[in-house]
Design a protein around this motif. Structure first.
Motif, short mmCIF file in Angstrom:
data_model
loop_
_atom_site.label_atom_id
_atom_site.label_comp_id
_atom_site.label_asym_id
_atom_site.label_seq_id
_atom_site.Cartn_x
_atom_site.Cartn_y
_atom_site.Cartn_z
N HIS A 4 0.85 -1.19 0.00
CA HIS A 4 0.00 0.00 0.00
C HIS A 4 0.88 1.24 0.00
CE1 HIS A 4 -3.21 2.73 1.92
NE2 HIS A 4 -3.37 2.67 0.62
N ILE A 5 0.76 2.02 -1.08
CA ILE A 5 1.47 3.30 -1.18
C ILE A 5 0.39 4.36 -1.40
CG2 ILE A 5 3.19 4.64 -2.43
CD1 ILE A 5 4.46 1.96 -3.29
N PRO A 6 -0.04 5.06 -0.31
CA PRO A 6 -1.10 6.06 -0.45
C PRO A 6 -0.72 7.11 -1.49
CG PRO A 6 -0.63 5.64 1.84
CD PRO A 6 0.44 4.95 1.04
N PRO A 7 -1.65 7.67 -2.21
CA PRO A 7 -3.09 7.54 -2.07
C PRO A 7 -3.69 6.39 -2.90
CG PRO A 7 -2.66 9.25 -3.64
CD PRO A 7 -1.31 8.73 -3.17
N SER A 8 -2.85 5.58 -3.51
CA SER A 8 -3.40 4.48 -4.32
C SER A 8 -4.02 3.41 -3.43
CB SER A 8 -2.29 3.86 -5.17
OG SER A 8 -1.36 3.20 -4.35
N PRO A 9 -4.92 2.61 -3.98
CA PRO A 9 -5.50 1.51 -3.19
C PRO A 9 -4.47 0.42 -2.95
CG PRO A 9 -6.26 1.41 -5.46
CD PRO A 9 -5.46 2.68 -5.33
N PRO A 10 -4.69 -0.45 -1.97
CA PRO A 10 -3.77 -1.58 -1.76
C PRO A 10 -3.65 -2.40 -3.04
CG PRO A 10 -5.27 -1.39 0.07
CD PRO A 10 -5.76 -0.43 -0.98
N THR A 11 -2.46 -2.92 -3.27
CA THR A 11 -2.16 -3.66 -4.50
C THR A 11 -1.48 -4.98 -4.16
OG1 THR A 11 -1.81 -1.55 -5.63
CG2 THR A 11 -0.91 -3.50 -6.69
N ILE A 12 -1.79 -6.01 -4.91
CA ILE A 12 -1.11 -7.29 -4.79
C ILE A 12 -0.17 -7.40 -5.98
CG2 ILE A 12 -1.37 -9.79 -4.94
CD1 ILE A 12 -4.00 -9.46 -3.41
N THR A 13 1.11 -7.65 -5.70
CA THR A 13 2.09 -7.84 -6.76
C THR A 13 2.65 -9.24 -6.68
OG1 THR A 13 3.94 -7.03 -5.43
CG2 THR A 13 2.74 -5.40 -6.69
N TYR A 14 3.09 -9.77 -7.80
CA TYR A 14 3.69 -11.10 -7.85
C TYR A 14 4.65 -11.16 -9.04
CZ TYR A 14 0.36 -11.96 -11.60
OH TYR A 14 -0.34 -11.88 -12.76
N ASN A 15 5.48 -12.17 -9.06
CA ASN A 15 6.45 -12.35 -10.13
C ASN A 15 5.79 -13.15 -11.26
OD1 ASN A 15 8.53 -12.99 -11.83
ND2 ASN A 15 9.91 -13.68 -10.21
N ALA A 16 5.46 -12.48 -12.33
CA ALA A 16 4.78 -13.14 -13.46
C ALA A 16 5.68 -14.14 -14.18
CB ALA A 16 4.27 -12.08 -14.44
#
Length: 75
Positions: A4-16
């Motif tokens: 979570h990096i405000p003001p953006s919404p929480p994000t899920i990241t993964y290694n594609a």
């Protein structure tokens, strides 16, 4: 990673570039953190290298991951 990096919404990241099964596990695990309302990793934690989490939260997210996977693959 549940980030979570405000003001953006929480994000899920993964290694594609990972195997599909690993990507699905990672996404389900991080959804577990979200569903359980665990605190996302903050910007400062990400860049300071402090990515540790409470062991209890990790166990809970793994259990939730198993539940999510069983629901998705039940059809």
């Amino acid at each position: 990673m549940f980030l979570h990096i405000p003001p953006s919404p929480p994000t899920i990241t993964y290694n594609a570039n990972s195997l599909n099964v690993r990507c699905r596990f990672s996404i389900a695990h991080e959804l577990g953190h979200y569903v359980l309302k665990h605190r996302p990793i903050s910007f400062s934690e990400l860049f300071n290298g402090d990515l540790s989490r409470d062991a209890r939260q990790e166990r809970e997210a793994c259990a939730c991951c198993s539940f999510i996977s069983s629901c998705v693959y039940a059809t």
